[in-house]
Design a protein around this motif. Structure first.
Motif, PDB file in Angstrom:
ATOM      1  N   ILE A  90       1.377  -1.045  -0.115  1.00  0.00           N
ATOM      2  CA  ILE A  90      -0.140  -0.242   0.069  1.00  0.00           C
ATOM      3  C   ILE A  90       0.727   1.226  -0.176  1.00  0.00           C
ATOM      4  CG2 ILE A  90      -1.761   1.738   1.128  1.00  0.00           C
ATOM      5  CD1 ILE A  90      -3.436  -1.480   2.694  1.00  0.00           C
ATOM      6  N   GLN A  91       1.964   1.208   0.737  1.00  0.00           N
ATOM      7  CA  GLN A  91       2.592   2.483   0.419  1.00  0.00           C
ATOM      8  C   GLN A  91       3.797   2.618  -0.738  1.00  0.00           C
ATOM      9  OE1 GLN A  91       5.932   2.610   3.968  1.00  0.00           O
ATOM     10  NE2 GLN A  91       6.764   3.876   3.001  1.00  0.00           N
ATOM     11  N   ILE A  92       3.672   1.481  -0.899  1.00  0.00           N
ATOM     12  CA  ILE A  92       4.660   1.730  -2.787  1.00  0.00           C
ATOM     13  C   ILE A  92       3.390   2.709  -3.303  1.00  0.00           C
ATOM     14  CG2 ILE A  92       5.747   0.672  -3.956  1.00  0.00           C
ATOM     15  CD1 ILE A  92       7.403  -1.482  -2.511  1.00  0.00           C
ATOM     16  N   THR A  93       2.879   2.051  -3.536  1.00  0.00           N
ATOM     17  CA  THR A  93       1.070   2.313  -4.147  1.00  0.00           C
ATOM     18  C   THR A  93       0.710   3.325  -4.196  1.00  0.00           C
ATOM     19  OG1 THR A  93      -0.012   0.597  -4.395  1.00  0.00           O
ATOM     20  CG2 THR A  93      -0.741   1.980  -4.914  1.00  0.00           C
ATOM     21  N   VAL A  94       0.915   3.988  -3.256  1.00  0.00           N
ATOM     22  CA  VAL A  94       0.271   4.599  -2.573  1.00  0.00           C
ATOM     23  C   VAL A  94       1.922   6.575  -3.048  1.00  0.00           C
ATOM     24  CG1 VAL A  94       0.264   7.108  -0.708  1.00  0.00           C
ATOM     25  CG2 VAL A  94      -1.084   4.842  -0.692  1.00  0.00           C
ATOM     26  N   GLU A  95       3.079   5.584  -2.806  1.00  0.00           N
ATOM     27  CA  GLU A  95       4.429   6.387  -3.290  1.00  0.00           C
ATOM     28  C   GLU A  95       4.698   6.804  -3.990  1.00  0.00           C
ATOM     29  OE1 GLU A  95       6.737   5.899   0.238  1.00  0.00           O
ATOM     30  OE2 GLU A  95       5.276   6.862   1.448  1.00  0.00           O
ATOM     31  N   LEU A 161      -3.015  -3.043  -7.244  1.00  0.00           N
ATOM     32  CA  LEU A 161      -3.776  -2.212  -6.301  1.00  0.00           C
ATOM     33  C   LEU A 161      -4.026  -0.743  -6.969  1.00  0.00           C
ATOM     34  CD1 LEU A 161      -5.242  -1.024  -4.027  1.00  0.00           C
ATOM     35  CD2 LEU A 161      -2.774  -1.409  -2.468  1.00  0.00           C
ATOM     36  N   HIS A 162      -2.898  -0.555  -7.834  1.00  0.00           N
ATOM     37  CA  HIS A 162      -2.377   1.161  -8.570  1.00  0.00           C
ATOM     38  C   HIS A 162      -3.320   1.444  -9.554  1.00  0.00           C
ATOM     39  CE1 HIS A 162      -1.812   0.006 -12.186  1.00  0.00           C
ATOM     40  NE2 HIS A 162      -0.698  -1.633 -11.655  1.00  0.00           N
ATOM     41  N   LEU A 163      -4.604  -0.225  -9.749  1.00  0.00           N
ATOM     42  CA  LEU A 163      -4.903   0.362 -11.254  1.00  0.00           C
ATOM     43  C   LEU A 163      -6.708   1.039 -10.194  1.00  0.00           C
ATOM     44  CD1 LEU A 163      -5.043  -3.183 -13.096  1.00  0.00           C
ATOM     45  CD2 LEU A 163      -4.794  -0.174 -13.544  1.00  0.00           C
ATOM     46  N   TRP A 164      -6.914   0.679  -8.713  1.00  0.00           N
ATOM     47  CA  TRP A 164      -8.251   0.945  -7.885  1.00  0.00           C
ATOM     48  C   TRP A 164      -7.913   2.418  -7.242  1.00  0.00           C
ATOM     49  CZ3 TRP A 164      -8.537   2.718  -3.030  1.00  0.00           C
ATOM     50  CH2 TRP A 164      -9.496   2.527  -2.800  1.00  0.00           C
ATOM     51  N   TYR A 165      -6.460   3.013  -6.769  1.00  0.00           N
ATOM     52  CA  TYR A 165      -6.033   3.340  -5.918  1.00  0.00           C
ATOM     53  C   TYR A 165      -6.050   4.417  -6.657  1.00  0.00           C
ATOM     54  CZ  TYR A 165      -3.009   7.247  -3.493  1.00  0.00           C
ATOM     55  OH  TYR A 165      -2.822   7.917  -2.586  1.00  0.00           O
ATOM     56  N   SER A 166      -5.636   4.874  -8.100  1.00  0.00           N
ATOM     57  CA  SER A 166      -5.324   6.047  -9.464  1.00  0.00           C
ATOM     58  C   SER A 166      -6.772   6.219  -9.455  1.00  0.00           C
ATOM     59  CB  SER A 166      -5.314   5.931 -10.381  1.00  0.00           C
ATOM     60  OG  SER A 166      -5.393   4.728 -11.777  1.00  0.00           O
ATOM     61  N   LYS A 167      -8.117   5.925  -9.003  1.00  0.00           N
ATOM     62  CA  LYS A 167      -9.248   5.925  -9.163  1.00  0.00           C
ATOM     63  C   LYS A 167     -10.030   6.446  -7.868  1.00  0.00           C
ATOM     64  CE  LYS A 167      -9.636   4.028 -13.408  1.00  0.00           C
ATOM     65  NZ  LYS A 167     -10.023   2.222 -13.667  1.00  0.00           N
ATOM     66  N   ASN A 168      -8.949   6.433  -6.481  1.00  0.00           N
ATOM     67  CA  ASN A 168      -9.241   6.151  -4.960  1.00  0.00           C
ATOM     68  C   ASN A 168      -8.296   7.000  -5.308  1.00  0.00           C
ATOM     69  OD1 ASN A 168     -12.266   5.063  -5.692  1.00  0.00           O
ATOM     70  ND2 ASN A 168     -10.944   3.344  -6.368  1.00  0.00           N
ATOM     71  N   LYS A 169      -8.263   8.022  -4.837  1.00  0.00           N
ATOM     72  CA  LYS A 169      -6.823   8.685  -4.372  1.00  0.00           C
ATOM     73  C   LYS A 169      -7.004   9.877  -2.858  1.00  0.00           C
ATOM     74  CE  LYS A 169      -3.889   9.151  -8.131  1.00  0.00           C
ATOM     75  NZ  LYS A 169      -2.368   9.312  -8.226  1.00  0.00           N
ATOM     76  N   GLU A 170      -8.124   9.834  -2.939  1.00  0.00           N
ATOM     77  CA  GLU A 170      -8.712  10.287  -1.487  1.00  0.00           C
ATOM     78  C   GLU A 170      -8.746   9.397  -0.642  1.00  0.00           C
ATOM     79  OE1 GLU A 170     -12.389   8.288  -3.825  1.00  0.00           O
ATOM     80  OE2 GLU A 170     -10.656   9.749  -3.856  1.00  0.00           O
ATOM     81  N   THR A 171      -8.615   8.174  -0.506  1.00  0.00           N
ATOM     82  CA  THR A 171      -8.754   7.425   0.524  1.00  0.00           C
ATOM     83  C   THR A 171      -7.102   6.790   0.997  1.00  0.00           C
ATOM     84  OG1 THR A 171      -9.658   5.770  -1.101  1.00  0.00           O
ATOM     85  CG2 THR A 171      -8.966   4.815   1.230  1.00  0.00           C
ATOM     86  N   SER A 172      -7.545   6.962   2.446  1.00  0.00           N
ATOM     87  CA  SER A 172      -6.637   7.262   3.359  1.00  0.00           C
ATOM     88  C   SER A 172      -5.468   6.173   3.215  1.00  0.00           C
ATOM     89  CB  SER A 172      -6.787   7.471   4.701  1.00  0.00           C
ATOM     90  OG  SER A 172      -7.134   6.568   5.791  1.00  0.00           O
TER      91      SER A 172
END
Length: 190
Positions: A90-95, A161-172
């Protein structure tokens, strides 16, 4: 490897372009245009598009490798090790969302020694993950399931996870960790 500020900017911009268009579809001219410089100027900082791809992918692979090499020998139980792995993904996905996308989508474009280095890291990572799962089953912390399917389920979710996160960046990241830890390790059945 320590990158100069300019080289870091080039690599970061390239990762965004590779993620958006794919490695093969991005030219040095496209990269120069995105950086608002002449294509010839890029070669003052990098030798090739292949060098950029290798920097992007191997850095992310090294991040995963360093983490698993730290967590694997720790004297914590398998569930805690898996939770740490999930948190690291998750950390790598976010950063490093763009770089992670490149790793997943474009690793096969690496050449010779860079490809070998990547595959060695990936295979060692998967072997350590398999071993953590195996230990968890043997110690009755995890259900006795097909280890390869458990590994596939975990890694395929975490790697994309990067696919989902790129559309949901507001998720902590904390919410992602708590929810994914529950979903991946404890399931969703009541």
């Amino acid at each position: 490897m320590k990158l100069t500020r300019r080289k870091l900017e080039i690599v970061s911009t390239a990762a965004k372009l590779f993620r958006k268009k794919g490695y093969n579809s991005v030219s040095m001219r496209d990269l120069a245009q995105a950086l608002d410089i002449k294509a010839a100027s890029l070669y003052n900082h990098i030798s090739s598009k292949q060098e950029i791809l290798a920097i992007i992918i191997l850095e992310v692979a090294e991040n995963f490798t360093e983490h698993i090499n730290t967590v694997f020998p720790e004297s914590i139980n398998s569930v805690e090790k898996l939770e740490s792995v999930i948190e690291n993904h998750i950390q790598i996905t976010v950063e490093k969302t763009d770089a992670l996308a490149c790793l997943n989508n474009d690793w096969m474009h690496l050449e010779q020694s860079d490809l070998e280095s990547y595959l060695i890291m990936r295979n060692a990572y998967e072997a350590k993950m398999r071993n953590i799962i195996e230990q968890g089953i043997q110690q009755k912390q995890l259900q006795d399931r097909n280890i390869d399917l458990v590994l596939f389920s975990l890694l395929s979710t975490l790697r994309t996870l990067h696919l989902w996160y790129s559309k949901n960046k507001e998720t902590s990241p904390q919410l992602m960790f708590e929810e994914m830890k529950q979903n991946l390790l404890h399931g969703i059945i009541r």
